[in-house]
Design a protein around this motif. Sequence first.
Motif, PDB file in Angstrom:
ATOM      1  N   ALA A  44      -0.997  42.957  11.794  1.00  0.00           N
ATOM      2  CA  ALA A  44      -0.225  41.866  12.379  1.00  0.00           C
ATOM      3  C   ALA A  44       1.014  42.421  13.081  1.00  0.00           C
ATOM      4  O   ALA A  44       1.583  41.771  13.960  1.00  0.00           O
ATOM      5  CB  ALA A  44       0.184  40.865  11.299  1.00  0.00           C
ATOM      6  N   GLY A 106       4.361  41.620  27.094  1.00  0.00           N
ATOM      7  CA  GLY A 106       3.913  41.040  25.825  1.00  0.00           C
ATOM      8  C   GLY A 106       4.532  39.671  25.604  1.00  0.00           C
ATOM      9  O   GLY A 106       5.149  39.087  26.497  1.00  0.00           O
ATOM     10  N   THR A 107       4.362  39.194  24.387  1.00  0.00           N
ATOM     11  CA  THR A 107       4.809  37.830  24.064  1.00  0.00           C
ATOM     12  C   THR A 107       6.307  37.644  24.254  1.00  0.00           C
ATOM     13  O   THR A 107       6.751  36.612  24.745  1.00  0.00           O
ATOM     14  CB  THR A 107       4.418  37.508  22.613  1.00  0.00           C
ATOM     15  OG1 THR A 107       2.998  37.558  22.532  1.00  0.00           O
ATOM     16  CG2 THR A 107       4.902  36.149  22.192  1.00  0.00           C
ATOM     17  N   THR A 108       7.079  38.629  23.842  1.00  0.00           N
ATOM     18  CA  THR A 108       8.539  38.467  23.938  1.00  0.00           C
ATOM     19  C   THR A 108       8.943  38.224  25.388  1.00  0.00           C
ATOM     20  O   THR A 108       9.710  37.302  25.691  1.00  0.00           O
ATOM     21  CB  THR A 108       9.248  39.722  23.380  1.00  0.00           C
ATOM     22  OG1 THR A 108       8.834  39.882  22.020  1.00  0.00           O
ATOM     23  CG2 THR A 108      10.754  39.605  23.447  1.00  0.00           C
ATOM     24  N   HIS A 136       8.279  33.107  14.841  1.00  0.00           N
ATOM     25  CA  HIS A 136       8.797  34.478  14.974  1.00  0.00           C
ATOM     26  C   HIS A 136      10.094  34.404  15.790  1.00  0.00           C
ATOM     27  O   HIS A 136      10.245  33.510  16.630  1.00  0.00           O
ATOM     28  CB  HIS A 136       7.742  35.278  15.734  1.00  0.00           C
ATOM     29  CG  HIS A 136       7.992  36.742  15.869  1.00  0.00           C
ATOM     30  ND1 HIS A 136       8.840  37.264  16.820  1.00  0.00           N
ATOM     31  CD2 HIS A 136       7.495  37.805  15.199  1.00  0.00           C
ATOM     32  CE1 HIS A 136       8.849  38.582  16.724  1.00  0.00           C
ATOM     33  NE2 HIS A 136       8.041  38.944  15.745  1.00  0.00           N
ATOM     34  N   ALA A 138      10.931  35.843  18.297  1.00  0.00           N
ATOM     35  CA  ALA A 138      10.647  35.832  19.743  1.00  0.00           C
ATOM     36  C   ALA A 138      10.418  34.419  20.269  1.00  0.00           C
ATOM     37  O   ALA A 138      10.518  34.176  21.482  1.00  0.00           O
ATOM     38  CB  ALA A 138       9.407  36.692  20.045  1.00  0.00           C
ATOM     39  N   VAL A 186      -0.909  30.943  15.426  1.00  0.00           N
ATOM     40  CA  VAL A 186      -1.115  31.447  14.058  1.00  0.00           C
ATOM     41  C   VAL A 186       0.187  32.091  13.598  1.00  0.00           C
ATOM     42  O   VAL A 186       0.787  32.875  14.342  1.00  0.00           O
ATOM     43  CB  VAL A 186      -2.251  32.497  14.037  1.00  0.00           C
ATOM     44  CG1 VAL A 186      -2.371  33.141  12.656  1.00  0.00           C
ATOM     45  CG2 VAL A 186      -3.590  31.884  14.451  1.00  0.00           C
ATOM     46  N   ASN A 188       2.632  34.645  11.843  1.00  0.00           N
ATOM     47  CA  ASN A 188       2.546  36.071  11.504  1.00  0.00           C
ATOM     48  C   ASN A 188       2.919  36.346  10.058  1.00  0.00           C
ATOM     49  O   ASN A 188       2.686  37.439   9.563  1.00  0.00           O
ATOM     50  CB  ASN A 188       3.442  36.909  12.434  1.00  0.00           C
ATOM     51  CG  ASN A 188       4.915  36.611  12.244  1.00  0.00           C
ATOM     52  OD1 ASN A 188       5.321  35.450  12.218  1.00  0.00           O
ATOM     53  ND2 ASN A 188       5.728  37.634  12.096  1.00  0.00           N
ATOM     54  N   ASP A 213       2.650  30.332  21.209  1.00  0.00           N
ATOM     55  CA  ASP A 213       2.757  31.766  20.955  1.00  0.00           C
ATOM     56  C   ASP A 213       1.430  32.211  20.333  1.00  0.00           C
ATOM     57  O   ASP A 213       1.168  31.957  19.156  1.00  0.00           O
ATOM     58  CB  ASP A 213       3.945  32.015  20.004  1.00  0.00           C
ATOM     59  CG  ASP A 213       4.010  33.467  19.533  1.00  0.00           C
ATOM     60  OD1 ASP A 213       3.100  34.252  19.849  1.00  0.00           O
ATOM     61  OD2 ASP A 213       4.991  33.793  18.828  1.00  0.00           O
ATOM     62  N   GLN A 216      -0.718  36.120  17.336  1.00  0.00           N
ATOM     63  CA  GLN A 216      -1.541  36.404  16.152  1.00  0.00           C
ATOM     64  C   GLN A 216      -2.890  35.697  16.209  1.00  0.00           C
ATOM     65  O   GLN A 216      -3.670  35.777  15.258  1.00  0.00           O
ATOM     66  CB  GLN A 216      -0.797  35.972  14.872  1.00  0.00           C
ATOM     67  CG  GLN A 216       0.524  36.677  14.661  1.00  0.00           C
ATOM     68  CD  GLN A 216       0.357  38.162  14.298  1.00  0.00           C
ATOM     69  OE1 GLN A 216      -0.749  38.633  13.989  1.00  0.00           O
ATOM     70  NE2 GLN A 216       1.444  38.906  14.347  1.00  0.00           N
ATOM     71  N   HIS A 238      -0.756  44.746  22.294  1.00  0.00           N
ATOM     72  CA  HIS A 238      -0.868  45.821  21.302  1.00  0.00           C
ATOM     73  C   HIS A 238      -1.426  45.352  19.972  1.00  0.00           C
ATOM     74  O   HIS A 238      -1.774  46.161  19.127  1.00  0.00           O
ATOM     75  CB  HIS A 238       0.497  46.505  21.112  1.00  0.00           C
ATOM     76  CG  HIS A 238       1.551  45.634  20.495  1.00  0.00           C
ATOM     77  ND1 HIS A 238       1.793  45.618  19.149  1.00  0.00           N
ATOM     78  CD2 HIS A 238       2.431  44.748  21.043  1.00  0.00           C
ATOM     79  CE1 HIS A 238       2.787  44.768  18.893  1.00  0.00           C
ATOM     80  NE2 HIS A 238       3.188  44.230  20.020  1.00  0.00           N
ATOM     81  N   LYS A 239      -1.508  44.040  19.761  1.00  0.00           N
ATOM     82  CA  LYS A 239      -2.115  43.551  18.516  1.00  0.00           C
ATOM     83  C   LYS A 239      -3.608  43.298  18.694  1.00  0.00           C
ATOM     84  O   LYS A 239      -4.298  42.933  17.753  1.00  0.00           O
ATOM     85  CB  LYS A 239      -1.423  42.253  18.077  1.00  0.00           C
ATOM     86  CG  LYS A 239       0.053  42.427  17.751  1.00  0.00           C
ATOM     87  CD  LYS A 239       0.649  41.117  17.284  1.00  0.00           C
ATOM     88  CE  LYS A 239       2.146  41.028  17.486  1.00  0.00           C
ATOM     89  NZ  LYS A 239       2.940  41.739  16.499  1.00  0.00           N
TER      90      LYS A 239
HETATM   91  N1  PMP Z   1       5.245  36.148  17.970  1.00  0.00           N
HETATM   92  C1  PMP Z   1       4.556  36.495  16.869  1.00  0.00           C
HETATM   93  C2  PMP Z   1       3.925  35.405  16.035  1.00  0.00           C
HETATM   94  C3  PMP Z   1       4.420  37.833  16.525  1.00  0.00           C
HETATM   95  O1  PMP Z   1       3.748  38.162  15.432  1.00  0.00           O
HETATM   96  C4  PMP Z   1       5.012  38.823  17.350  1.00  0.00           C
HETATM   97  C5  PMP Z   1       4.903  40.292  17.016  1.00  0.00           C
HETATM   98  N2  PMP Z   1       5.283  40.627  15.728  1.00  0.00           N
HETATM   99  C6  PMP Z   1       5.709  38.412  18.480  1.00  0.00           C
HETATM  100  C7  PMP Z   1       5.796  37.069  18.762  1.00  0.00           C
HETATM  101  C8  PMP Z   1       6.379  39.399  19.405  1.00  0.00           C
HETATM  102  O2  PMP Z   1       5.437  40.174  20.048  1.00  0.00           O
HETATM  103  P1  PMP Z   1       5.876  41.393  20.985  1.00  0.00           P
HETATM  104  O3  PMP Z   1       6.922  42.132  20.212  1.00  0.00           O
HETATM  105  O4  PMP Z   1       4.633  42.165  21.149  1.00  0.00           O
HETATM  106  O5  PMP Z   1       6.402  40.854  22.228  1.00  0.00           O
END
Ligand code: PMP
Length: 419
Positions: A44, A106-108, A136, A138, A186, A188, A213, A216, A238-239
């Motif tokens: 995760a 990525g998501t952030t 999260h 983010a 989902v 994390n 988001d 996950q 990357h996940k």
């Molecule tokens: N949202 C969730 C639910 C996450 O698990 C993560 C990564 N831990 C992120 C956002 C952030 O992802 P990233 O650091 O790859 O941008």
Amino acid sequence: MNAKPHEHDGTSSAATIDWHSIRAQFPVLERRVHGKPLVYLDSANTGQKPQAVIDAVSTFSAHHNANVSRAVHALGGEATEAYEAARTTLARFLSVRRDELVLCSGTTFALNLVAFSWALPRLKPGDAIVLTRMEHHANIVPWQLVAERTGAVIKVAELTPEGELDLDGLWRLLTPEVQLLAFAHVSNVLGTVNPVREICREAAKRGIVTVVDGSQAVPHRPVDIAALGCDFYAFTGHKMCGPTGTGGLWGRRELLAQMPPFLGGGEMIREVRFEGTVFNDPPMRFEAGTPNIAGQIGLGAAAEWLSALGMTNVEAREQQLLDDATAALLTVPGLRIFGSAREKAAVISFAIEGVHAHDLATLLDLEGIAVRSGQHCAHPLMQWFGVSATCRASFAFYNTPAEVDALVAALHKVRQLLV
Ligand code: PMP
């Protein structure tokens, strides 16, 4: 390029797949740590990469490396073609249009893009943003930054004791001031799978824009974004077997078309004059500068590889590991699991009475077992549970039942040392 995980084509069932040969395609899983075979239970946090993805990245760097969308020479054309092919593969993997798919780190990045390009120009004092307790950081902090600048307020949807969203409570929060609802597909920390379709339907009825988001979700289950009914969907590469610094944002075309750029630079423009600049159309408008070309090509290879394996097979395999691990962990005296949602992904946050999570994770590491300990970038959730930290074992399809046994045996051993 060798992108096929095995001789199957996504039509086999989880029961007939040779999961050991799938696992054997992940070189890092052969490692030993502190003299013990590595048991990697931190997917995760970031997932491991199959050889096909490693090869896609190194083949690009060794044979095709050039910048995209700029040079007319042969390598420039090859690089652009491979990069855009990755966008097409990802769009197919997620059931979306390729011109609605912004590639980013990525998501952030994706969530900040929505916050600063969609929300910042629109929100005003008195408006509200709804988040949930299980987000999260983010999916919290970008909205706080926007709320501070616009005078909008943030409201929080709470959870049931099992760690599911309290849907009745959520519906009550969706008042006319709410402009945007952002939530995880989902969790994390809890593994809770949220009913995205139902939530998006209720939000859409009220004219509220939804941001999901998917960090996950995409790595662990089939995700058909078009069927979810959301307005934006963020994911991270990357996940999902891809390289770090990759991922994307899907957005509805009408919304992307109205959004100003987030970052300025090359690629995102059509014409630049000192008097003013004409911006490119989406998705390029949001892809300023040289992107992570090799990485996104690797992510395209990851999506191809996962498609060939079959995401329903991935989901079924991980569900079995979750069920087995949950039952086995509960045999450890004093162990508490956080989150028992009816629909749950293969993430188990736990604590053992009288043992600090970091001590537990450190001793597990000495047994070769990698779990995460801490607050999992979810401080508000930890505050709600009233704990300072938990351990989290998160599984992927490449884990094995023997690794579940190894975790449980190590926990019994470590507990005796610490309690
Ligand atoms: N949202 C969730 C639910 C996450 O698990 C993560 C990564 N831990 C992120 C956002 C952030 O992802 P990233 O650091 O790859 O941008």
